[in-house]
Each structure stands twice: as structure tokens, then as C-alpha cells.
Design a protein around this motif. Structure first.
Motif, mmCIF file in Angstrom:
data_model
loop_
_atom_site.group_PDB
_atom_site.id
_atom_site.type_symbol
_atom_site.label_atom_id
_atom_site.label_comp_id
_atom_site.label_asym_id
_atom_site.label_seq_id
_atom_site.Cartn_x
_atom_site.Cartn_y
_atom_site.Cartn_z
ATOM 1 N N PRO A 87 73.313 44.721 43.692
ATOM 2 C CA PRO A 87 72.748 43.927 42.596
ATOM 3 C C PRO A 87 72.185 44.829 41.499
ATOM 4 N N LYS A 88 72.350 44.392 40.272
ATOM 5 C CA LYS A 88 71.900 45.188 39.139
ATOM 6 C C LYS A 88 70.419 44.959 38.861
ATOM 7 N N LEU A 89 69.826 45.893 38.132
ATOM 8 C CA LEU A 89 68.439 45.786 37.719
ATOM 9 C C LEU A 89 68.386 45.287 36.285
ATOM 10 N N SER A 90 67.598 44.235 36.042
ATOM 11 C CA SER A 90 67.308 43.774 34.686
ATOM 12 C C SER A 90 65.866 44.150 34.391
ATOM 13 N N LEU A 91 65.697 45.131 33.527
ATOM 14 C CA LEU A 91 64.384 45.702 33.247
ATOM 15 C C LEU A 91 63.893 45.249 31.878
ATOM 16 N N LEU A 92 62.703 44.678 31.844
ATOM 17 C CA LEU A 92 62.079 44.245 30.591
ATOM 18 C C LEU A 92 60.993 45.249 30.232
ATOM 19 N N VAL A 93 61.156 45.912 29.083
ATOM 20 C CA VAL A 93 60.270 47.002 28.681
ATOM 21 C C VAL A 93 59.483 46.591 27.438
ATOM 22 N N VAL B 183 68.854 46.644 30.305
ATOM 23 C CA VAL B 183 67.498 46.889 29.823
ATOM 24 C C VAL B 183 67.241 46.121 28.529
ATOM 25 N N THR B 184 66.161 45.366 28.512
ATOM 26 C CA THR B 184 65.704 44.662 27.315
ATOM 27 C C THR B 184 64.450 45.367 26.813
ATOM 28 N N ILE B 185 64.538 45.973 25.634
ATOM 29 C CA ILE B 185 63.431 46.745 25.068
ATOM 30 C C ILE B 185 62.757 45.931 23.976
ATOM 31 N N VAL B 186 61.451 45.749 24.111
ATOM 32 C CA VAL B 186 60.655 45.039 23.113
ATOM 33 C C VAL B 186 59.708 46.050 22.467
ATOM 34 N N LEU B 187 59.978 46.381 21.215
ATOM 35 C CA LEU B 187 59.138 47.319 20.473
ATOM 36 C C LEU B 187 58.077 46.516 19.720
#
Length: 515
Positions: free
Chosen positions: A406-412, A436-440
Motif C-alpha cells: 500500500p502506498k503512503l499519502s502524506l499531507l505536509v 505527497v500533498t504539500i500545503v505551503l
């Protein structure tokens, strides 16, 4: 030596995505070509069809073959396949193959610098400023026309030689740096800031909440990528010959707890012109806390579809060091935040000076997102290996994915003021097992925020496994939450009715009204 005033620094422009387009709309771009078979990328002899009369090229060929055989092993070996997979994932296979055949001297130089293979787990020095190295060793006078760090130099080499997802070549890019060209730095930041657009009034009416932190919303720059492209990327990962598996995603949160996140613009922020400006925007961490609380209402139930006993989302904080703080739950979010996350801010490093001589102790005290990323990666692989036998650890390149994992879905969530952003982006570009979802998060009209966003936009445009959201100022919270959920769960996105459901609403203190 090249003058810093003559260095050409180009910004590839603001996002060309339509302003706040429907996330469910189909992408108009042609689908990317299928990746080549890993077995076709063999460690064969360097092709010297046009250059074989040159003794120098024969010398280069011998050096290349010796290095590859010693470092990667023979074709078909496990480590060789790791490298070839890295070529495919970064879409550099064609560039490396051409360079290896036609310009073996250039290829050998890249080979010896480590560009042709994944970053070694023992390499912790890509983010040390070149100025620090030269001043401490005394062996080299620092040239201001060079890249700021080795990591930045390698990142832009990859960006300028890899293929876009549609198979086309990119135009040449260089960093946006105040160190090299201060006027260009602020000009490009202003250009991007001017591309921000106000949300349409009908969207504001549909999504606004009486419990939003702010009720007059800042203009936002449309994010890179859309729902159709993100969904295609997840399905492509499922069909990857190395990480083939289900669409199930293991989720995790990576949270910046540095001092930059708690700066309060209502108390005034000193700009580059030394003038203090005041704003009604909330501190970044207040906004992040509010968004995370809303997200938990939707993320935890999705996790419970696969594990009914699940009660929260694993969370890692980072500043000078990374720390796993446990799971943030839906029903006890405020308590979890107060007990697990809030204490980390007292340990955050103070803003560093512009130039700090090389010191491994001082280096560890700066904000390092890479430490958080590597802890998240280690936790994911160790859990998959322990519970299901997935993945294996290579002594040189670290953890590697196996079929069916299973893949990792990372919220940053981060501020952008990190020491090792270039190295973090390099790591992301070489991974196909993670999404990866990056929130700046930043302040409205902040030029430094927009410069960080320019580079993250570039990386996201090159890799559909990375989604980037620029969040500045005052936010329409439920609209952003819907967009983030569509990125974190591309195969199980929320519908409008779920996002605005009153059972998920918060009161003025951030607690749930219902449920």
C-alpha cells in the motif's frame, strides 16, 4: 568568475491552471507515455558509434563501466534495478542514456557526483551552504555565481534534463535567489503575487462558515494539478510493475512546528524595506490547527473503512528534530493538540542568522523538513514490513518498495523556511510509492512565501505524485478542506454535501458542534 548581476534568473511564470476550475473536470493534456520496462534499461556497454575513434572516450567508457559494476552490480541485480527504477521514476532514463552514449565525459562527471542514482542514506550534507564549506575548509574560494547548495544544484540539473509528464522537455530554469539577484527575487515574487485571484462569490457563498477564522477571504494563487491528474497518478502507481498493489493509501501528517509558524502578523511583521506592517490574518499555526480539525472529521472515517478500530491519523512534527507525536483523533482533537502538538513549539529553533559557519551541532538546530520526511518513510516501511512483509532495506539507498505494498499519502503543512527544502524535493521526485500533498502556509503579499511557492510549483509540475497548494492569508476553510481531501484521497474524494454537513461543523473555540 561570473557576476551575480549578470546571472539570468527566470521564473517559469505563475500556474497556468484555470482559476479555481472544477476539481472533477477532465484534464485536457494528453496522457503521459507508459514508462519503459525496467528490464530494458540494462547496464550495457557505452555506445561509441560516432566517438569510438577517440581514445579519450574509450577511457571514459572504461571508467563508467568500472564504476557502475562496482557501485550498482551487474545488470539484473537488485541494486542495479533500484538505480534503473530511479531513472524511470525521475523520467531521466532518456537523458542519462543519451548522455552515456554521446557525452561519456559529462556522464562520468555526473556519475561521480552521485546524480545518476538515488541519494545515499549516509549523505547528510547536500543542504550545507557552499559558502560554509569553503570558509571552513579553506580549500576553495566561494563563487557567488554557483548554486547556494549542492542539493539545489542537483535539483535544477534534474529539473532541466528530465521529461515533463506529457513527455515534452522543459525549458531551462534557474533558482530564484536573493543572494544572487535581489531585484529579480522581489520582481518574480511580485509577479506571482499578482497572479492571485479572488474566489468567485458563488463559491464563497456555498462554502463559507460562521466559524471560519476570517470572514473576508484573501486572493489565492490556483494550485498546481487537478483532480483528474492526481487520480490518474494514483492509478498509475497501482499499475507500476514495482509497486503494483491496490488503491488503498496509508495516510500520515507531517507538521512544521518552527517559530515561523507562530509569528503573529497582527503584532506587525518587518518587511525587506524595514517597515513594520500589520494585518488581521491569523498566525499560520492557528489556521493549520483549524484546517486539521476539519480534515480529521473526514480522514478518520475513511481510515475506518479499512480498519474499524482506527481512531486517528499518525502525525509527525518537525523543526530542528522530527518527533512522532502519536495520532490526532477526531473526537478528542483539541485535547490531542494541547497534549501532543503544542508542547513541540517550545522546542522549535530560533530563526538562524543569514550565514552560519559549518557546524554539525548548529545544523541540527535549524528547521529540517527532511528529518520529518525520513521518519515518516521509516515508519511506513517498518509497519508494512512488520505487518505484511512488504519492502526491504538497502544499506546504500535505504528502504525500497515491493509489489503489492500500500502506498503512503502524506499531507505536509509547512512554512517554507527550511534548511533542506532542495534535498526534500529531490527525495520526493525519486519516489513512486508515496503521494505527497504539500500545503505551503504563509502571509498575504509576503515575497518570501511566493519565492518558496515558485520552486514547489516547479517540482509539482514535473511529478504528478506531488500536489502543491499555496495558502496565504485568510482562507475559505471548507473549500480548501475539500480540495485537500481530493488530493489526499484521489480514489475516494468527498462530495460537497459531505464537506458542508453540519455534523462536521466547528464552534468558535474549534470544537465540534455535533457528534
Amino acid at each position: 568568475m561570473a557576476s551575480s548581476s549578470t546571472r539570468k534568473l527566470e521564473h517559469d511564470g505563475p500556474s497556468s491552471a484555470p482559476p479555481f476550475a472544477d476539481a472533477g473536470s477532465a484534464s485536457q493534456q494528453d496522457p503521459p507515455p507508459p514508462p519503459p520496462d525496467y528490464d530494458e534499461l540494462s547496464n550495457s556497454e557505452v555506445t561509441l558509434a560516432l566517438l569510438q575513434r577517440s581514445p579519450l572516450n574509450v577511457f571514459f567508457a572504461d571508467k563508467i563501466n568500472d564504476y557502475e559494476l562496482k557501485q550498482w552490480g551487474p545488470a539484473g541485480s537488485q541494486r542495479h534495478r533500484i538505480v534503473m527504477r530511479y531513472w524511470v521514476v525521475t523520467r531521466m532514463a532518456e537523458s542519462w542514456s543519451d548522455m552515456r552514449a554521446k557525452w561519456p565525459g559529462v556522464y562520468l562527471k555526473c556519475l561521480l557526483k552521485g546524480y545518476c542514482e538515488p541519494i545515499h542514506v549516509s549523505n547528510n550534507f547536500l543542504s550545507i551552504p557552499k559558502a560554509d564549506k569553503s570558509l571552513t575548509t579553506g580549500k576553495k574560494v566561494w563563487d557567488p555565481s554557483l548554486y547556494r547548495t549542492d542539493g539545489e544544484e542537483r535539483l535544477y540539473f534534474v529539473l532541466n534534463h528530465m521529461r515533463l509528464p506529457n513527455g515534452q522537455k522543459s525549458k531551462q530554469m534557474t533558482p530564484v535567489s536573493m543572494l544572487f539577484n535581489k531585484a529579480s527575487y522581489f520582481r518574480q515574487a511580485q509577479l506571482r503575487n499578482e497572479s492571485a485571484q479572488q474566489l468567485p462569490l458563488d463559491i464563497q457563498e456555498r462554502y463559507k462558515s460562521p466559524f471560519d477564522l476570517s470572514h473576508s477571504y484573501s486572493a489565492q494563487v490556483p494550485h498546481v494539478g487537478n483532480y483528474a491528474e492526481r487520480t490518474a497518478a494514483i492509478h498509475a502507481m497501482s499499475n507500476d510493475p514495482v509497486v503494483q498493489g491496490t488503491d488503498h493509501l496509508e495516510t500520515m501528517i507531517l507538521l512544521d512546528v518552527s517559530d515561523c509558524m507562530i509569528w503573529d502578523p497582527r503584532k506587525g511583521i518587518r518587511g525587506p524595506d524595514k517597515v513594520f506592517r500589520y494585518s488581521e490574518e491569523p498566525p499560520s499555526i492557528d489556521l493549520v490547527k483549524q484546517l486539521l480539525h476539519r480534515l480529521m472529521n473526514h480522514m478518520v472515517p475513511r481510515e475506518q473503512q479499512h480498519d474499524p478500530s482506527e481512531y486517528g491519523i499518525r502525525t509527525i512534527t518537525f523543526a530542528g528534530e522530527a518527533s512522532y507525536v502519536g495520532k490526532l483523533s477526531r473526537t478528542r482533537f483539541n485535547t490531542d493538540w494541547k497534549q501532543k502538538v503544542a508542547p513541540k513549539f517550545s522546542l522549535a529553533p530560533q530563526p538562524a542568522s543569514k550565514l552560519v559557519l559549518f557546524d554539525s551541532d548548529a545544523l541540527s538546530k535549524k528547521t529540517c523538513v527532511l528529518k520529518g520526511w525520513r521518519q515518516a518513510k521509516t515508519m511506513h516501511f517498518e509497519a508494512m514490513n512488520r505487518q505484511h512483509g512488504h519492502g526491504y532495506h538497502d544499506p546504500l539507498y535505504g528502504w525500497q518498495a515491493t509489489s503489492g505494498m500500500p502506498k503512503l499519502s502524506l499531507l505536509v503543512f509547512l512554512n517554507g523556511e527550511t534548511l533542506d527544502m532542495d534535498e526534500f524535493e529531490l527525495e520526493l521526485m525519486g519516489q513512486s510509492w508515496a503521494y505527497v500533498t504539500i500545503v505551503l502556509v504563509g502571509f498575504e503579499n509576503d515575497p518570501h512565501h511566493h519565492v518558496h511557492a515558485i520552486q514547489l510549483e516547479r517540482v509539482a509540475r514535473f511529478n504528478p505524485h506531488i500536489a502543491f497548494f499555496d495558502v496565504q492569508g485568510r482562507v475559505l476553510e471548507r473549500f480548501l478542506v475539500e480540495q485537500l481531501l481530493k488530493s489526499v484521497y484521489p480514489v475516494d474524494p468527498p462530495v460537497y454535501e459531505e464537506v458542508v454537513d453540519q455534523q462536521f461543523e466547528l464552534d468558535e473555540k474549534g470544537s465540534q458542534l455535533f457528534g
